[in-house]
Design an enzyme around this catalytic site. Structure first.
Site, PDB file in Angstrom:
ATOM      1  N   GLU A  10       0.814  -1.221   0.000  1.00 45.24           N
ATOM      2  CA  GLU A  10       0.000   0.000   0.000  1.00 45.24           C
ATOM      3  C   GLU A  10       0.846   1.269   0.000  1.00 45.24           C
ATOM      4  O   GLU A  10       0.493   2.263  -0.625  1.00 45.24           O
ATOM      5  CB  GLU A  10      -0.943   0.032   1.207  1.00 45.24           C
ATOM      6  CG  GLU A  10      -2.129  -0.909   1.111  1.00 45.24           C
ATOM      7  CD  GLU A  10      -1.841  -2.282   1.683  1.00 45.24           C
ATOM      8  OE1 GLU A  10      -0.657  -2.580   1.996  1.00 45.24           O
ATOM      9  OE2 GLU A  10      -2.796  -3.076   1.821  1.00 45.24           O
ATOM     10  N   HIS A  58     -11.229  -4.380  10.850  1.00 44.78           N
ATOM     11  CA  HIS A  58     -11.888  -4.346   9.536  1.00 44.78           C
ATOM     12  C   HIS A  58     -13.276  -3.701   9.615  1.00 44.78           C
ATOM     13  O   HIS A  58     -14.148  -4.026   8.822  1.00 44.78           O
ATOM     14  CB  HIS A  58     -12.028  -5.766   8.956  1.00 44.78           C
ATOM     15  CG  HIS A  58     -10.729  -6.388   8.537  1.00 44.78           C
ATOM     16  ND1 HIS A  58      -9.810  -6.857   9.439  1.00 44.78           N
ATOM     17  CD2 HIS A  58     -10.195  -6.618   7.314  1.00 44.78           C
ATOM     18  CE1 HIS A  58      -8.765  -7.357   8.796  1.00 44.78           C
ATOM     19  NE2 HIS A  58      -8.963  -7.220   7.504  1.00 44.78           N
TER      20      HIS A  58
END
Lengths: 318, 336
Positions: free
Chosen positions: B64, B132
């Protein structure tokens, strides 16, 4: 570039950063100025292999790379002196120079330059442009995770990325030998299917040849190149760093033995490419030009306080 | 143009917006983990790689930091990258490039460099526990230099994403996982999604239910939750005015203040963390606009500053949902 032109380029770089130093005790420049003094052979050596459209993404110690990329000197010095007429209207300062026209940018965060350079490299590859992106890092930044992520991607996708490692052997005070699993940064190239080479970064001719080789590799579609140039940072990490991690003797010897300008001068004289008087005159002219530029820049006004919120968003302040 | 509601999921409206923008502008591209071959783990980029090729719709490694920074370089090189961060929770590994590069370069360059980049990411709670389930729009909004979008309806998902892609400013576009797979026809608000391209200006809130007793300002999935309970509450005698904020930056507090000047009561519902975030900011701006006497009552309903727990019984206790929103409304309305 001729050998003499490389020498002249190094003088310009040295005198540019010496002009910056003048603004520190006066408070005109503040906040961790990082000069490249001692590392001129790298900036001057990369210059001749860069082509229009190439991108350079540099670090906190970025002035020499900006000048190599063709960023015009006056607005750049004005930005470092935080003037309204500066390259970034005084919003960036010495660590944050951005020039869209010359595809030059940088980051004050160690390790953060390579991802942005990778983006330029992807763009060139996608559009089929014969350009390359140079991502500059120091030996310290080469130990940041982004180094691995970016070289892996550039290797996997054969992107035209040159990772230029200025190895001055110190991450502020921490010697690279104490914190790197590999003896050199360049030898990590084999992990990424990259071209890799370590050279003496105090000899501008060696750097110029090696950078040309790295650039040729990247432009030929064979993927990334790691060029590691050893060098010496003559001053502290930043202006104000006590630099107590090196002895006075070490620092004196470093300046005597490893000054890239002295090294080039000695070579030019030995090979009969120039005479003492010519080189002295060249240095004096360079210094005089920089002094004039500095005086002009110092006379410029600072940005208007009323504009402090401008330029955050297109067409609006907030 | 048919006015019939198409049986699309939100993720399909997102993919449709991207596809239309990619057709319109060859500089628009998408990159991220699993966005290509499978079209995104939530299907929000489905079919795009087949249509536009693997250069413009690029599956990345799990890097990322590198590919978010690539987005910055691509944007500066003249492209309009959409960088997908699969879950907004992953932003920790690449926040450097988001807040120090993407968001600051336009300002640091004195407006000479533009970074027309979209970070598209999924937030929201669907029983996926602490790492999450976050929303984090307050985090991005706190850091200057990026617009922050959190759409609720199918219509808005498409139109706000088009606007984000066309924006010359960096934009963080936060989907809600509970909405992505939901069908347009099941929405109480904005279920009709025109087939053609359209953009909704960033920074304009929308009153999705008019009412007279209490202003409920919220965004993302909570808009639907509020609408779901609004009729029951009306039967109890509480007539809600619901404002969908749509974007956190710019924050359209004017629309909220105008509503509060009518109702006198403000409840901010926020699926993000309570403290130092959207709810406090919005309340403050409304008070600044109306004066301390401009509100009869004010309250906030948000995640009470704990990580999202795994057990559903615990999750329900901390994450705003239809029942807890209705309860918060009743409590506020009960105060005279």
């Amino acid at each position: 570039m001729t050998r003499l032109e490389r020498f002249r380029a190094m003088l310009t770089l040295r005198h540019f950063d010496e002009a910056c130093l003048e603004g520190v005790p006066t408070g005109e420049i503040h906040g961790e100025l990082h000069t490249g003094i001692g590392q001129e052979a790298i900036g001057a050596g990369m210059m001749e292999s860069l082509q229009p459209g190439d991108a350079v993404v540099s670090t906190h110690r970025n002035h020499y790379h900006a000048l190599a990329a063709g960023v015009p000197m006056k607005p750049m010095l004005a930005e470092i002196f935080e003037k309204a007429s500066g390259l970034c209207r005084g919003r960036g300062g010495h660590m944050h120079l951005f020039d869209a026209e010359h595809n030059f940018s940088c980051s004050g965060i160690v390790g953060a330059s390579l991802p942005v350079a990778l983006g330029y490299a992807y763009s060139f590859s996608m559009k089929g442009q014969n350009n390359l992106a140079v991502g500059v890092t120091g030996d310290g930044g080469a130990n940041n995770g982004a180094f691995h992520e970016c070289l892996n991607i550039a290797g996997a996708w054969k992107l035209p990325l040159v990772v230029l490692v200025e190895n001055n052997e110190l991450a502020i005070s921490v010697p690279i030998g104490d914190v790197s699993a590999t003896a050199t940064i360049a030898e990590r190239a084999c992990a990424y299917g990259a071209w890799g080479k370590k050279v003496d970064g105090t000899d501008v001719d060696i750097v110029a040849e090696a950078f040309a080789e790295a650039a040729h590799h990247a432009r030929s579609g064979r993927g990334p190149a790691i060029l590691e140039a050893s060098c010496h940072r003559f001053r502290g990490h930043f202006e104000g760093d006590h630099d107590s991690y090196r002895t006075m003797k070490e620092k004196r010897e470093m300046r005597e033995r490893h000054d890239p300008i002295t090294i080039a001068r000695r070579k030019l004289l030995a090979e009969g490419l120039a005479g003492e008087a010519e080189l002295d005159a060249m240095a004096e002219a360079s210094q005089r030009e920089m002094a004039e530029l500095l005086a002009e820049v110092r006379a410029e006004p600072l940005p208007e306080a009323a504009g402090a919120l401008d330029y955050l968003f297109v067409g609006g302040k907030r | 143009m048919s006015s019939a509601v198409r049986n699309l999921s939100i993720s399909q409206t997102v993919a449709e917006a991207i596809g239309l923008e990619m057709e319109r502008d060859e500089n628009v591209m998408v990159m991220g983990e699993d966005v290509g071959k499978i079209g995104g783990v939530f299907g929000a980029t489905r079919t795009l790689q087949k249509r536009f090729g693997d250069k413009r719709v690029r599956d990345t490694p799990i890097s990322e930091m590198a590919f978010t920074g690539m987005g910055v370089g691509l944007a500066m090189a003249g492209l309009r990258p959409i960088v997908e961060i699969m879950f907004v929770d992953f932003i920790g590994v690449c926040l450097e490039q988001v807040y120090n590069a993407m968001a600051k370069i336009p300002y640091m360059s004195g407006g000479n460099v533009r970074v027309p980049m979209v970070i598209k990411t999924a937030g929201g709670c669907i029983g996926s526990a602490a790492q999450h389930s976050q929303c984090l729009w307050g985090l991005f909004a706190h850091l200057p230099g990026m617009k922050v979008v959190a759409p609720s309806s199918p219509f808005d998902h498409k139109g706000l994403l088009s606007a984000a892609i066309r924006s010359d400013d960096p934009v963080v576009y936060i989907e809600h996982k509970a909405l992505l797979l939901k069908k347009a026809e099941t929405f109480l608000n904005g279920g009709h999604v025109p087939e053609e391209r359209y953009a909704i200006p960033l920074g304009k809130a929308k009153v999705v239910r008019e009412g007279s007793d209490l202003t409920l300002a919220t965004l993302s999935a909570s808009v639907e939750y509020a609408l779901e309970v609004s009729e029951d509450l009306a039967r109890e005698g509480i007539d809600l005015e619901i404002v969908d904020l749509r974007t956190v930056v710019p924050l359209d507090s004017e629309t909220v203040a105008a509503s509060v000047s009518k109702t006198g009561r403000l409840l901010v519902v926020d699926e993000d963390y309570l403290s130092f975030g959207l709810s406090g900011e919005l309340v403050t701006r409304v008070i600044e606009a109306l004066g301390p006497g401009g509100l009869k009552q004010v309250a906030r309903h948000a995640v009470p500053d704990v990580p999202i727990p795994a057990a559903l019984s615990l999750e329900e206790a901390v994450v705003p949902g239809p029942a807890s929103i209705a309860q918060a409304v009743r409590e506020l309305a009960a105060v005279s």
